[in-house]
Scaffold this motif. Structure first.
Motif, PDB file in Angstrom:
ATOM      1  N   ALA A 199       0.581  -1.311  -0.118  1.00  0.00           N
ATOM      2  CA  ALA A 199       0.129   0.060  -0.033  1.00  0.00           C
ATOM      3  C   ALA A 199       0.880   1.280   0.109  1.00  0.00           C
ATOM      4  O   ALA A 199       0.485   2.072  -0.683  1.00  0.00           O
ATOM      5  N   VAL A 200       1.987   1.150   0.691  1.00  0.00           N
ATOM      6  CA  VAL A 200       2.946   2.500   0.615  1.00  0.00           C
ATOM      7  C   VAL A 200       3.407   2.468  -0.915  1.00  0.00           C
ATOM      8  O   VAL A 200       3.774   3.801  -1.153  1.00  0.00           O
ATOM      9  N   GLY A 201       3.686   1.419  -1.506  1.00  0.00           N
ATOM     10  CA  GLY A 201       4.306   1.660  -2.731  1.00  0.00           C
ATOM     11  C   GLY A 201       3.163   2.110  -3.675  1.00  0.00           C
ATOM     12  O   GLY A 201       3.414   3.000  -4.710  1.00  0.00           O
ATOM     13  N   GLN A 202       1.743   1.978  -3.492  1.00  0.00           N
ATOM     14  CA  GLN A 202       0.783   2.107  -4.052  1.00  0.00           C
ATOM     15  C   GLN A 202       0.864   4.009  -4.012  1.00  0.00           C
ATOM     16  O   GLN A 202       0.348   4.762  -4.810  1.00  0.00           O
ATOM     17  N   VAL A 203       0.888   4.402  -2.750  1.00  0.00           N
ATOM     18  CA  VAL A 203       0.614   5.771  -2.321  1.00  0.00           C
ATOM     19  C   VAL A 203       1.705   6.515  -3.131  1.00  0.00           C
ATOM     20  O   VAL A 203       1.669   7.500  -3.713  1.00  0.00           O
ATOM     21  N   LEU A 204       3.108   6.080  -3.189  1.00  0.00           N
ATOM     22  CA  LEU A 204       4.167   6.350  -3.893  1.00  0.00           C
ATOM     23  C   LEU A 204       3.666   6.674  -5.368  1.00  0.00           C
ATOM     24  O   LEU A 204       4.025   7.768  -5.950  1.00  0.00           O
ATOM     25  N   ILE A 205       3.298   5.543  -5.681  1.00  0.00           N
ATOM     26  CA  ILE A 205       2.966   5.729  -7.386  1.00  0.00           C
ATOM     27  C   ILE A 205       1.723   6.848  -7.689  1.00  0.00           C
ATOM     28  O   ILE A 205       2.048   7.784  -8.377  1.00  0.00           O
ATOM     29  N   ASP A 206       0.861   6.953  -6.720  1.00  0.00           N
ATOM     30  CA  ASP A 206      -0.330   7.636  -7.062  1.00  0.00           C
ATOM     31  C   ASP A 206       0.176   9.170  -6.802  1.00  0.00           C
ATOM     32  O   ASP A 206      -0.270  10.273  -7.642  1.00  0.00           O
ATOM     33  N   LEU A 207       1.005   9.218  -5.622  1.00  0.00           N
ATOM     34  CA  LEU A 207       1.240  10.671  -5.443  1.00  0.00           C
ATOM     35  C   LEU A 207       2.401  11.354  -6.216  1.00  0.00           C
ATOM     36  O   LEU A 207       2.578  12.524  -6.456  1.00  0.00           O
ATOM     37  N   THR A 208       3.519  10.631  -6.232  1.00  0.00           N
ATOM     38  CA  THR A 208       4.833  11.066  -6.602  1.00  0.00           C
ATOM     39  C   THR A 208       4.908  10.801  -8.164  1.00  0.00           C
ATOM     40  O   THR A 208       5.993  11.218  -8.801  1.00  0.00           O
ATOM     41  N   LYS A 209       4.513   9.883  -8.920  1.00  0.00           N
ATOM     42  CA  LYS A 209       4.522   9.693 -10.230  1.00  0.00           C
ATOM     43  C   LYS A 209       5.823   8.769 -10.138  1.00  0.00           C
ATOM     44  O   LYS A 209       6.511   8.909 -11.436  1.00  0.00           O
ATOM     45  N   LEU A 210       6.288   8.275  -9.382  1.00  0.00           N
ATOM     46  CA  LEU A 210       7.652   7.278  -9.515  1.00  0.00           C
ATOM     47  C   LEU A 210       7.330   6.323 -10.516  1.00  0.00           C
ATOM     48  O   LEU A 210       6.098   5.882 -10.231  1.00  0.00           O
ATOM     49  N   THR A 211       8.379   6.198 -11.485  1.00  0.00           N
ATOM     50  CA  THR A 211       8.251   4.957 -12.214  1.00  0.00           C
ATOM     51  C   THR A 211       8.463   3.641 -11.532  1.00  0.00           C
ATOM     52  O   THR A 211       8.897   3.451 -10.594  1.00  0.00           O
ATOM     53  N   PRO A 212       7.911   2.585 -11.992  1.00  0.00           N
ATOM     54  CA  PRO A 212       7.999   1.192 -11.575  1.00  0.00           C
ATOM     55  C   PRO A 212       9.432   1.075 -11.059  1.00  0.00           C
ATOM     56  O   PRO A 212       9.532   0.497 -10.038  1.00  0.00           O
ATOM     57  N   ALA A 213      10.352   1.084 -11.953  1.00  0.00           N
ATOM     58  CA  ALA A 213      11.788   0.554 -11.840  1.00  0.00           C
ATOM     59  C   ALA A 213      12.503   1.752 -10.498  1.00  0.00           C
ATOM     60  O   ALA A 213      13.181   0.962 -10.049  1.00  0.00           O
ATOM     61  N   ARG A 214      11.787   2.655 -10.387  1.00  0.00           N
ATOM     62  CA  ARG A 214      12.453   3.549  -9.409  1.00  0.00           C
ATOM     63  C   ARG A 214      11.693   3.063  -7.885  1.00  0.00           C
ATOM     64  O   ARG A 214      12.583   3.062  -7.045  1.00  0.00           O
ATOM     65  N   ILE A 215      10.376   2.600  -7.978  1.00  0.00           N
ATOM     66  CA  ILE A 215      10.084   2.104  -6.658  1.00  0.00           C
ATOM     67  C   ILE A 215      10.646   0.833  -6.369  1.00  0.00           C
ATOM     68  O   ILE A 215      11.052   0.679  -5.095  1.00  0.00           O
ATOM     69  N   LEU A 216      10.752  -0.023  -7.313  1.00  0.00           N
ATOM     70  CA  LEU A 216      11.778  -1.269  -6.935  1.00  0.00           C
ATOM     71  C   LEU A 216      13.032  -0.866  -6.322  1.00  0.00           C
ATOM     72  O   LEU A 216      13.375  -1.538  -5.283  1.00  0.00           O
ATOM     73  N   THR A 217      13.447  -0.315  -7.005  1.00  0.00           N
ATOM     74  CA  THR A 217      14.919   0.235  -6.669  1.00  0.00           C
ATOM     75  C   THR A 217      14.815   0.912  -5.314  1.00  0.00           C
ATOM     76  O   THR A 217      15.489   0.397  -4.268  1.00  0.00           O
ATOM     77  N   THR A 218      14.139   1.775  -4.899  1.00  0.00           N
ATOM     78  CA  THR A 218      13.819   2.228  -3.716  1.00  0.00           C
ATOM     79  C   THR A 218      13.542   1.250  -2.561  1.00  0.00           C
ATOM     80  O   THR A 218      14.406   1.385  -1.465  1.00  0.00           O
ATOM     81  N   TYR A 219      12.622   0.418  -2.816  1.00  0.00           N
ATOM     82  CA  TYR A 219      12.367  -0.550  -1.929  1.00  0.00           C
ATOM     83  C   TYR A 219      13.591  -1.472  -1.636  1.00  0.00           C
ATOM     84  O   TYR A 219      13.933  -1.678  -0.466  1.00  0.00           O
ATOM     85  N   VAL A 220      14.653  -1.777  -2.566  1.00  0.00           N
ATOM     86  CA  VAL A 220      15.536  -2.815  -2.127  1.00  0.00           C
ATOM     87  C   VAL A 220      16.764  -2.054  -1.534  1.00  0.00           C
ATOM     88  O   VAL A 220      16.994  -2.608  -0.563  1.00  0.00           O
TER      89      VAL A 220
END
Lengths: 124, 334, 151
Positions: free
Chosen positions: A19-40
């Motif tokens: 859900a935190v990842g989804q909030v990041l996508i919806d609010l910041t327009k971070l691309t999926p690859a950036r989200i994955l990298t951020t999480y790792v």
């Protein structure tokens, strides 16, 4: 802890991390690859400062399945390897602990690519 | 600095002799499904790859248009074609076997209007007898080049548009018959500073506003002068922005406006977010629906303004914005 | 144009609908949580079968990656992702999907420069920054135990 609660916590903690990842996508327009990298990277840092380990003990799959768990695994592998082998362990530990996951993704990826055809079924 | 006003060309001797469209499965499930000339159910039509499939769509679209006009490639003088892929792959590979003199054009999704107005100009000037304008887009090849692999679970935002799998072809000649190409205004590149890859409608609305309002000024017309004002693929976001840009000038165009991107799919049932897009979107809807209605006299005067986002993935990755462009072609039944 | 880019940007913002977060977030929670629960079940199963904790963990990841590769090949993972959003992105299955989908898609450009090279086009950065962060941590950790005499 009884088995049922184990699953409940795995569901809740894993769900919350997603859900935190989804909030990041919806609010910041971070691309999926950036989200994955951020999480790792976040997982490596949280593992390094010792905050992730208790979460793994508590939520099991809820903490290890999200990519932060992958980062945690890297940090854990590095720490153990440094204790055992010294400085060289900083370089060998990460890949050693993540070997199963990375090798599986490469191998199954290759097999899947050989068997299946590309295409999307959305809107069809 | 004084802004360049540009010119509106007037044509006296250019007609659309025939037109045809070829679409994929999702488009045939849309509201205009039964008006297209051919549907390729698997979106591939026997081609090995998606790029080859897009080339096939163009080849078939021009083939159908020539058949309808009882023309053979040897009787064609010129084909102007474009698509979204690097090096205009769909056009050059799709049309190579016809051996017709070829000019590749690129105006992103505005290419069909670009081809139509250039074909009209060449015919009107008397340089050529029969000139074709062909464009295509393919969801799968566009997705591969501009976004993510097809099987990737990337999330689309509500402002994203769905690239249409479609091709359209129109043959322009001096044989007097409806639909007639009467006038055209070439668009200027308008960079409004939009950087969101998933919001092409917003990137293009400014260009559409500029071209349409210049066309009105040069022709001395108003929205009421037309039966319809048809934009290419502004989608939901771009269309609403276009209304508001005109509203600032005290002009209301909502009543006359149609957007091919909002028509090609059923937005209630199909998961296409802000609507369809792509060079093939406006080309196929024009060739399947609107040109037919002009030919029958049901529509007497329309303004077709195809819009394009001149987007470069490299520039966007470097933090650049997305320039838009729009070309307008006025088509009449008399 | 009789409008500044700033004004235009505001106009664009006003007409661009935001994501329906009341829908996307619960869906990400449920589907992501579901995948994690499946992971927990596999972990328990493998431990029950007598595997050590580390091996059971590795095998769980491998199983999830296998399932993700299979679902990606069957064109089901991207469909699930349409509703799941980050719920299908964040788990290890999302990482596998990021590797399998380009491999599948770019097979048409050949086995070496297509399939082989493109496999890492989305997931590559994850490995680059994940491994780099872990190496950096390892070096810091080494220096710390060097000076503080073991922890």
């Amino acid at each position: 802890m009884d088995t049922f609660m184990e699953y409940v916590w795995a569901f809740l903690v894993g769900g919350a991390l997603c859900a935190v990842g989804q909030v990041l996508i919806d609010l910041t327009k971070l691309t999926p690859a950036r989200i994955l990298t951020t999480y790792v990277v976040a997982g490596v840092i949280l593992g390094a400062v010792g905050l992730y380990e208790p979460l793994v003990d508590f939520a099991g799959g809820g903490a290890t399945v999200p990519l932060t768990g992958f980062g945690y695994l890297l940090s854990k592998g590095v720490r153990e390897a440094v204790l055992e082998h010294g400085l060289i362990g900083a370089f060998t530990g990460g890949f050693t602990s993540a070997a199963a996951g990375i090798a599986a993704a490469i191998f199954f990826g290759l097999i899947a690519a050989l068997i299946f055809k590309s295409g999307s079924k959305i809107n069809e | 600095m004084a802004l360049c006003e540009g010119k509106t060309f007037k044509y006296s001797n250019a007609s659309i002799l025939s037109y045809a469209s070829v679409v994929g499965k999702a488009e045939s499930d849309g509201p205009f499904g039964d008006e297209f000339d051919e549907v390729i159910e698997d979106n591939k039509g026997g081609a090995q790859t998606w790029e080859q499939a897009e080339a096939l769509f163009q080849q078939k679209a021009l083939g159908h248009a020539m058949d309808k006009a009882a023309l053979i490639p040897a009787k064609m003088d010129l084909v102007l074609a474009g698509d979204l892929l690097n090096q205009c792959t769909g056009s050059s590979y799709g049309l190579k076997d016809y051996y017709i003199p070829f000019l590749g054009i690129y105006g992103a999704c505005s290419s069909f209007a670009e081809g139509l107005l250039l074909a009209g100009a060449m015919v009107n000037a008397g340089y050529v007898e029969n000139a074709a304008a062909v464009t295509s887009s393919h969801y799968s090849s566009a997705e591969r080049q501009f976004r993510f692999p097809l099987n990737y679970g990337g999330v689309r935002t509500p402002t994203a548009q769905w690239t249409a799998t479609a091709a359209g072809a129109a043959i322009v000649s001096s044989v007097p018959k409806a639909p007639y190409i009467r006038a055209a205004t070439i668009g200027k590149i308008q960079d409004m500073g939009i950087k969101d890859l998933n919001n092409m409608g917003a990137a293009m609305a400014g260009a559409a506003y500029d071209t349409i309002s210049r066309h009105f000024r040069h022709m001395g017309t108003h929205p009421e002068s037309y039966d319809l004002i048809i934009t290419g693929d502004l989608g939901q976001v771009g269309s609403e922005m276009l209304y508001e840009l005109f509203r600032r000038d005290g002009v209301s165009i909502e009543k006359w406006h149609k957007d091919c991107g909002l028509m090609i799919f059923d937005r209630e049932k199909q998961d296409v977010h802000a609507g369809g897009s792509g060079c093939g979107c406006s080309a196929s809807i024009m060739c399947a629906h609107f040109l037919k209605r002009v030919e029958s006299g049901d529509l007497k005067r329309i303004l077709f303004c195809a819009t394009g986002a001149l987007m470069s993935p490299t520039m966007v990755q470097q933090g650049g914005s997305i320039p838009g462009i729009a070309h307008a072609v006025e088509i009449t039944s008399k | 144009m009789n409008i500044s880019n700033q004004e235009y940007g505001e106009l664009a913002k006003r007409h661009s609908p935001p994501s329906s977060m009341y829908k996307t977030i619960p869906m990400a929670f449920v589907i992501g949580g579901g995948i994690c629960t499946l992971g927990e079940a596999l972990l328990n199963l493998y431990e029950y079968l007598g595997m050590g904790k580390t091996n059971a963990g590795a095998l769980t990841s491998m199983t999830l990656i296998f399932l993700s590769a299979l679902f990606t090949g069957l064109k089901l993972y991207d469909r699930l992702a349409q509703c799941g959003g980050a719920g299908t992105l964040v788990p290890i299955t999302g990482f596998a999907n990021a590797m399998v989908s380009p491999a599948l898609d770019f097979k048409s450009e050949g086995f070496v420069l297509g399939l082989g090279a493109k496999m890492f086009s989305i997931a590559g950065p994850v490995i680059v920054y994940g491994i780099s962060a872990s190496v950096l941590y390892g070096i810091i950790y080494y220096i710390v135990i060097l000076f503080m005499g073991g922890l």
